[in-house]
Design a protein around this motif. Structure first.
Motif, mmCIF file in Angstrom:
data_model
loop_
_atom_site.group_PDB
_atom_site.id
_atom_site.type_symbol
_atom_site.label_atom_id
_atom_site.label_comp_id
_atom_site.label_asym_id
_atom_site.label_seq_id
_atom_site.Cartn_x
_atom_site.Cartn_y
_atom_site.Cartn_z
ATOM 1 N N SER A 126 -38.995 -73.078 -28.126
ATOM 2 C CA SER A 126 -37.064 -72.904 -27.927
ATOM 3 C C SER A 126 -36.724 -73.881 -28.452
ATOM 4 O O SER A 126 -37.673 -73.978 -29.157
ATOM 5 C CB SER A 126 -36.774 -73.338 -26.336
ATOM 6 O OG SER A 126 -37.281 -74.127 -26.032
ATOM 7 N N PHE A 173 -35.791 -79.874 -26.421
ATOM 8 C CA PHE A 173 -34.825 -80.407 -25.404
ATOM 9 C C PHE A 173 -34.443 -81.461 -25.646
ATOM 10 O O PHE A 173 -33.329 -81.980 -24.562
ATOM 11 C CB PHE A 173 -35.945 -79.920 -24.465
ATOM 12 C CG PHE A 173 -36.779 -80.518 -24.276
ATOM 13 C CD1 PHE A 173 -37.099 -82.293 -24.041
ATOM 14 C CD2 PHE A 173 -38.219 -81.037 -25.719
ATOM 15 C CE1 PHE A 173 -37.755 -83.304 -24.406
ATOM 16 C CE2 PHE A 173 -39.370 -82.057 -25.500
ATOM 17 C CZ PHE A 173 -39.416 -82.874 -24.746
ATOM 18 N N LEU A 221 -43.288 -81.704 -23.069
ATOM 19 C CA LEU A 221 -42.684 -80.608 -21.927
ATOM 20 C C LEU A 221 -44.079 -79.904 -21.953
ATOM 21 O O LEU A 221 -44.238 -79.784 -22.653
ATOM 22 C CB LEU A 221 -41.723 -79.674 -22.162
ATOM 23 C CG LEU A 221 -40.011 -80.761 -22.165
ATOM 24 C CD1 LEU A 221 -39.118 -79.439 -22.300
ATOM 25 C CD2 LEU A 221 -39.730 -81.507 -21.028
ATOM 26 N N GLU A 239 -44.277 -75.663 -20.601
ATOM 27 C CA GLU A 239 -43.857 -74.975 -19.816
ATOM 28 C C GLU A 239 -44.777 -73.705 -19.546
ATOM 29 O O GLU A 239 -45.744 -73.772 -19.978
ATOM 30 C CB GLU A 239 -42.983 -74.503 -20.927
ATOM 31 C CG GLU A 239 -41.625 -75.095 -21.517
ATOM 32 C CD GLU A 239 -40.334 -74.253 -22.200
ATOM 33 O OE1 GLU A 239 -40.605 -72.416 -21.441
ATOM 34 O OE2 GLU A 239 -39.983 -74.005 -23.458
ATOM 35 N N THR A 250 -41.297 -76.286 -15.842
ATOM 36 C CA THR A 250 -41.372 -76.751 -16.764
ATOM 37 C C THR A 250 -42.393 -78.415 -16.302
ATOM 38 O O THR A 250 -41.447 -79.185 -14.962
ATOM 39 C CB THR A 250 -40.335 -77.570 -16.972
ATOM 40 O OG1 THR A 250 -39.656 -76.215 -18.189
ATOM 41 C CG2 THR A 250 -40.629 -78.139 -18.789
ATOM 42 N N ASN A 292 -36.895 -75.478 -16.784
ATOM 43 C CA ASN A 292 -36.354 -75.333 -18.223
ATOM 44 C C ASN A 292 -34.676 -74.317 -17.887
ATOM 45 O O ASN A 292 -35.946 -72.809 -17.792
ATOM 46 C CB ASN A 292 -36.920 -75.270 -19.370
ATOM 47 C CG ASN A 292 -36.170 -75.920 -20.794
ATOM 48 O OD1 ASN A 292 -35.425 -76.299 -21.043
ATOM 49 N ND2 ASN A 292 -37.357 -75.084 -22.204
ATOM 50 N N ASN A 293 -34.071 -74.443 -18.916
ATOM 51 C CA ASN A 293 -32.992 -72.822 -18.420
ATOM 52 C C ASN A 293 -33.121 -72.552 -20.207
ATOM 53 O O ASN A 293 -32.963 -73.081 -21.242
ATOM 54 C CB ASN A 293 -31.896 -73.605 -18.370
ATOM 55 C CG ASN A 293 -30.162 -72.420 -18.672
ATOM 56 O OD1 ASN A 293 -30.945 -71.126 -19.280
ATOM 57 N ND2 ASN A 293 -29.355 -72.782 -18.419
ATOM 58 N N THR A 349 -32.015 -74.735 -23.322
ATOM 59 C CA THR A 349 -32.988 -74.813 -22.922
ATOM 60 C C THR A 349 -32.297 -76.035 -22.421
ATOM 61 O O THR A 349 -33.291 -77.380 -22.902
ATOM 62 C CB THR A 349 -33.845 -76.145 -24.875
ATOM 63 O OG1 THR A 349 -32.519 -76.656 -25.116
ATOM 64 C CG2 THR A 349 -34.018 -74.322 -25.204
ATOM 65 N N ASN A 350 -31.772 -76.569 -21.994
ATOM 66 C CA ASN A 350 -31.108 -77.952 -20.898
ATOM 67 C C ASN A 350 -32.473 -77.609 -19.689
ATOM 68 O O ASN A 350 -33.667 -77.027 -19.040
ATOM 69 C CB ASN A 350 -29.714 -77.570 -19.893
ATOM 70 C CG ASN A 350 -29.102 -77.143 -21.767
ATOM 71 O OD1 ASN A 350 -29.286 -77.753 -22.488
ATOM 72 N ND2 ASN A 350 -27.904 -77.277 -20.813
ATOM 73 N N LEU A 351 -32.882 -79.308 -19.881
ATOM 74 C CA LEU A 351 -33.641 -79.659 -18.996
ATOM 75 C C LEU A 351 -33.418 -79.767 -17.224
ATOM 76 O O LEU A 351 -32.327 -80.836 -17.235
ATOM 77 C CB LEU A 351 -34.781 -80.468 -18.621
ATOM 78 C CG LEU A 351 -35.757 -80.790 -18.833
ATOM 79 C CD1 LEU A 351 -36.821 -79.980 -18.122
ATOM 80 C CD2 LEU A 351 -36.411 -82.468 -18.426
ATOM 81 N N LYS A 354 -28.598 -84.135 -24.424
ATOM 82 C CA LYS A 354 -29.700 -84.274 -25.172
ATOM 83 C C LYS A 354 -30.041 -85.184 -26.004
ATOM 84 O O LYS A 354 -30.756 -85.260 -26.808
ATOM 85 C CB LYS A 354 -29.676 -82.303 -25.873
ATOM 86 C CG LYS A 354 -30.204 -81.805 -25.254
ATOM 87 C CD LYS A 354 -30.026 -79.830 -25.742
ATOM 88 C CE LYS A 354 -29.815 -78.671 -25.508
ATOM 89 N NZ LYS A 354 -30.812 -77.385 -25.896
ATOM 90 N N SER A 390 -30.783 -86.294 -16.582
ATOM 91 C CA SER A 390 -31.061 -85.703 -15.614
ATOM 92 C C SER A 390 -31.181 -85.368 -14.355
ATOM 93 O O SER A 390 -29.988 -84.540 -13.915
ATOM 94 C CB SER A 390 -32.230 -85.295 -16.440
ATOM 95 O OG SER A 390 -32.137 -83.406 -15.866
#
Length: 334
Positions: free
Chosen positions: A31, A34, A127, A129, A145, A174-175, A179-181, A299, A310
């Motif tokens: 991905s 992040f 991170l 995952e 994550t 993690n979306n 890739t949003n945390l 980000k 976040s």
């Protein structure tokens, strides 16, 4: 906003050791980054082999290295999530501290050989995952994550070995769409203070073993059930900009917002342009998408502020949800 504060003084039992080539660290996520800001991508072997480790000035003893922090987290995750697939760490670093060996002290910078240079990064975030633990919210796939931040600028390097070192540790989602945390307060240790690697390991293991991922997923799912209109979004964004410039005493009466002008501009732009998270044709946008606009704008944040923002994104969005439900009032949307 409440953050976890842990200060460890007792010596825990030594942690278990897991081989660095464990099957659980098969591959690295493909991905996108992040976090962006001014960071660079680093692999773990580079941290281990090429970067020097800062020391306490008074006794020349080393601090806990960034590589050891990552490996302690890998080991804790492999125990708590035994049998799950855990990808190799994604690592981002910023604020390089460059130096040179004594023998090269008189050389011009452009003549330095690679082995004559020294380097470490003041700030590092990583991170891990776990793609085998996946859930879906509003057709967005979320993977569990784990990660952390080590910023040496938060430590007192002019002390002696044994002084508390600062770490940030989290577990969230993690979306994969953007890739949003996604991090919640109960999955975040904002100011973890330890003086030994085994203490750090014990705290990470405790966080992972007590984390309630289902409660967080339930909270995120409820965000899909509520929306704000274009007019509410415009008022909300305007009030957010006003908040940044309010007198300190007035700010104390309002739920905090940690986002700056540049992040709010990104939220506004993506409200119109983001392929996955933009408004509907009538201008309405769900709170789930609004939340992801905030985490997406995050980000561009520097490493040492990233996790606080976040967490603030969810707290802020939940406060707006409470106002829509009629459970509370909100200065931001009236």
């Amino acid at each position: 906003m409440r953050h976890s504060l842990i200060r460890v003084t007792s010596q825990p039992e030594p942690r278990l050791t897991v081989s660095s080539n464990s099957e659980t660290e098969a591959t690295t996520s493909v991905s996108s980054a992040f976090i962006e800001a001014n960071t660079v991508s680093i692999v773990l072997s580079e941290l281990q082999q090429d970067h020097i480790i800062p020391v306490y000035v008074k006794d020349n003893e080393p601090l806990i290295s960034q590589a050891d922090f990552i490996q302690a987290t890998q080991e804790a995750a492999s125990i708590i999530f035994r049998g799950e697939q855990i990808l190799s760490p994604q690592i981002r670093c910023s604020h390089p501290i460059k130096g040179r060996i004594p023998e090269a002290k008189d050389k011009p910078a452009n003549q330095l050989l690679e082995w004559e240079r020294t380097l470490y990064y003041e700030r590092m975030m990583f991170l891990l995952e776990i793609p085998s633990i996946v859930n879906t919210v509003d057709n967005n796939q979320l993977t569990l994550t784990i990660g952390g931040v080590k910023a040496y600028n938060l430590d007192n390097l002019y002390n002696k070995k044994g002084a508390a070192e600062h770490f940030k540790v989290f577990v969230g989602f993690n979306n994969l769409v953007c890739t949003n945390l996604c991090v919640r307060t109960d999955g975040y240790l904002a100011d973890l203070k330890v003086s030994h690697i085994d203490q750090l390991y014990a705290c990470i293991q405790q966080l992972l073993s007590t984390y309630d991922q289902h409660q967080y997923l339930k909270q995120m799912q409820t965000l899909t059930e509520y929306s704000i209109t274009e007019q509410q979004f415009a008022q909300l964004l305007g009030r957010c900009r006003m908040y940044l410039h309010m007198p300190t005493e007035e700010k104390k009466q309002i739920p905090p917002l940690l986002y700056g002008d540049s992040q709010l501009t990104t939220v506004c732009k993506d409200y119109y342009r983001d392929t996955n998270l933009c408004k509907k044709e009538d201008g309405n946008i769900s709170l789930w998408k609004f939340y992801n606009l905030l985490t997406g704008a995050n980000k561009s944040t520097y490493i040492d502020q990233f996790l606080d923002r976040s967490v603030n994104a969810l707290d802020f969005t939940s406060q707006i949800q409470g106002a829509i439900q009629g459970q509370s009032s909100s200065w931001y949307i009236g």
